[in-house]
Design an enzyme around this catalytic site. Structure first.
Site, PDB file in Angstrom:
ATOM      1  N   GLU B  41       0.845  -1.125  -0.167  1.00  0.00           N
ATOM      2  CA  GLU B  41       0.077  -0.028   0.008  1.00  0.00           C
ATOM      3  C   GLU B  41       0.789   1.084  -0.122  1.00  0.00           C
ATOM      4  O   GLU B  41       1.806   1.358   0.767  1.00  0.00           O
ATOM      5  CB  GLU B  41      -0.734   0.035   1.382  1.00  0.00           C
ATOM      6  CG  GLU B  41      -1.742   1.186   1.569  1.00  0.00           C
ATOM      7  CD  GLU B  41      -2.518   0.780   2.878  1.00  0.00           C
ATOM      8  OE1 GLU B  41      -2.112  -0.112   3.638  1.00  0.00           O
ATOM      9  OE2 GLU B  41      -3.511   1.771   3.035  1.00  0.00           O
ATOM     10  N   LYS B 112      -9.232   2.527  -2.194  1.00  0.00           N
ATOM     11  CA  LYS B 112      -9.538   1.776  -0.897  1.00  0.00           C
ATOM     12  C   LYS B 112     -10.869   2.282  -0.569  1.00  0.00           C
ATOM     13  O   LYS B 112     -11.201   3.426  -0.223  1.00  0.00           O
ATOM     14  CB  LYS B 112      -8.563   2.063   0.112  1.00  0.00           C
ATOM     15  CG  LYS B 112      -8.533   1.364   1.350  1.00  0.00           C
ATOM     16  CD  LYS B 112      -7.454   1.678   2.162  1.00  0.00           C
ATOM     17  CE  LYS B 112      -7.282   1.048   3.625  1.00  0.00           C
ATOM     18  NZ  LYS B 112      -6.089   1.341   4.443  1.00  0.00           N
ATOM     19  N   CYS B 145      -5.313  -3.534   2.534  1.00  0.00           N
ATOM     20  CA  CYS B 145      -5.280  -3.418   4.044  1.00  0.00           C
ATOM     21  C   CYS B 145      -6.633  -3.862   4.812  1.00  0.00           C
ATOM     22  O   CYS B 145      -7.066  -4.968   4.679  1.00  0.00           O
ATOM     23  CB  CYS B 145      -4.690  -2.307   4.452  1.00  0.00           C
ATOM     24  SG  CYS B 145      -3.913  -2.199   6.188  1.00  0.00           S
ATOM     25  N   VAL B 172      -0.543  -2.409  10.532  1.00  0.00           N
ATOM     26  CA  VAL B 172      -0.127  -1.882  11.857  1.00  0.00           C
ATOM     27  C   VAL B 172      -0.493  -2.902  12.981  1.00  0.00           C
ATOM     28  O   VAL B 172      -1.536  -3.616  12.572  1.00  0.00           O
ATOM     29  CB  VAL B 172      -0.721  -0.598  12.076  1.00  0.00           C
ATOM     30  CG1 VAL B 172      -0.070   0.410  10.916  1.00  0.00           C
ATOM     31  CG2 VAL B 172      -2.125  -0.606  12.308  1.00  0.00           C
ATOM     32  N   MET B 174      -2.559  -4.497  15.739  1.00  0.00           N
ATOM     33  CA  MET B 174      -3.685  -3.929  16.250  1.00  0.00           C
ATOM     34  C   MET B 174      -3.523  -3.329  17.706  1.00  0.00           C
ATOM     35  O   MET B 174      -3.133  -4.035  18.609  1.00  0.00           O
ATOM     36  CB  MET B 174      -4.644  -5.118  16.343  1.00  0.00           C
ATOM     37  CG  MET B 174      -4.930  -6.116  14.925  1.00  0.00           C
ATOM     38  SD  MET B 174      -5.786  -4.511  13.851  1.00  0.00           S
ATOM     39  CE  MET B 174      -7.508  -4.648  14.738  1.00  0.00           C
TER      40      MET B 174
END
Lengths: 276, 276
Positions: B41, B112, B145, B172, B174
């Site tokens: 991404e 997205k 993502c 990333v 959680m």
């Protein structure tokens, strides 16, 4: 809240024995502190029926059958809630069902909506989702085994306000997958829990019945998507016990909520479901 | 069919460097035999913009921007397909997009639809699913993502005939999960693949950017729901390469098909999607 999944091996056709052994397991789970106990799919009859006639001879009306009566009695005596798989007979049809029982007796049932394999020859499909039962422990919904392959159902439950989905199951090895792999169903339960902020409690059976092996690996997954404590073995009868907290967990970050962030404009609306 | 996911660490704002390094990785992947290469991404810009102005200064029109041109050129030169995350600027809005490029150049893009965290302050959401691109390699769709948290989107793609979903991502950790756990997104990719009979190929970034760590653990999951080969490390730049077969795999047993077995009567119909 303490929840227990009973991983046991019902014996095909030996209903009295299965009902009695289930009661022994529920009693042991309650001794361990469980307030909610989940039993496997078709826990009173076994799974691999050799004919519709055999299934019909074992199925019972719900709630007016001897299994529901016996399990309701132990729920009342111990003050626990039970979700248990049972073969149901109604209006000439058979259903692969699960009942919810509590300290005050029978609360309701769910008829499996996604039938697996030869079940399609024996059972009719349920025509509605599990009600969401608002109990003093939390809001409980039910799914059975292959229902896990349909994330739409868990989304429906989460949108309807469910906090726990109890999953009586009889997982079989997936066709074309190595038997050494962990049960794929565990991955599906984890995804369903994480993407919906749900507790998902799966009670699988073990043993080999008329040549059909079952997967075991019962587990309780919390809202994070991770199992609480150990996943059960592949082949032993045992109780998986877990302490869970039913706070609201559909938030997955400061700016994100897995239900509010849905894009119904893109993949369609899930029908309004008030849990009844 | 050989697919490769490039796990790399773009540097925020250093677009020329990121574009060039991405080309080096694509070249290396093609040397390893890859026919389809997935990049992370926002692979050309980095992720943690300090302001909308910074994001806007780096975003480009698609397909008429220098990044799309440079990556199209390498796709043509090497005869490969590329799916790559890119910051897009269009009509005064910014989008977190991904482009599909092939030997004949630009094929299309996806914006997205589920934005994560501060992305909501920078980007507009896409208003439609990825087209399903019918290429000589197979039918390819794109998700980015946090889209993985919405199994509805993968169902839509499967019903629309997709065989591979490419997932450029910047996972990333959680919130409220131990950093020792494997990326939950891997579980979601496995569930999406298994329950839809899809190949899901996730290219994550690594590194720490302006204090934000990323998860790595890029992987290719086949229709069984299991990763093909190894999942990538948490922190190293590397290429995950996998050989996949695009037979129809929505059948999960003699009597079951995960698409045909859906109960739209219970949880709603997913809108008809012809892939365009």
């Amino acid at each position: 809240m303490q929840i227990a999944c009973v991983q046991m091996a019902p014996r095909i056709g030996e209903k009295d024995l299965n009902v009695r052994r289930a009661i022994d397991f529920v009693t042991r789970a309650a001794d361990l502190g469980a307030e909610l106990v989940v039993l496997p799919e078709l826990a009173n009859t076994g799974y691999v029926f050799d004919s519709r006639a055999e299934a019909e001879s074992l199925a019972e009306p719900v709630p007016d059958g001897s299994t529901t009566a016996a399990w309701s009695e132990v729920a009342s005596a111990l003050g626990v809630y039970i979700v248990a798989g049972i073969a149901e007979k109604a209006d000439g049809a058979l259903y692969n069902s699960a009942v919810l029982l509590g300290p005050d007796g029978y609360l309701g049932s769910y008829r499996k909506t996604h039938l697996w394999g030869d079940e399609k020859k024996l059972f009719a499909s349920g025509d509605r989702p599990s009600p969401i039962y608002d109990t003093p422990l939390g809001r409980i919904a039910i799914a059975i085994c292959y229902d896990l392959w349909f994330p739409e159902l868990f989304r429906l439950y989460a949108l309807g306000g469910a906090q726990i989905v109890c999953v009586p199951t009889n997982w079989v090895p997936m066709p074309n997958q190595s038997a050494d792999r962990p049960a794929m169903a565990n991955t599906l339960a984890m995804a369903a829990a994480h993407t919906n902020g749900l507790v998902v409690a799966c009670a699988d059976r073990v043993g080999v019945e008329r040549g059909q092996p079952f997967e075991g690996q019962s587990l309780v997954v919390d809202q994070s998507g991770w199992p609480v404590g150990d996943v059960a073995s592949r082949s032993l009868e045992e109780i998986v016990s877990a302490s869970i907290t039913l706070d609201a967990r559909t938030s997955v970050g400061t700016h994100n909520d897995v239900l509010a962030d849905r894009r119904a404009d893109i993949y369609g609306r899930i029908p309004a479901f008030d849990g009844h």
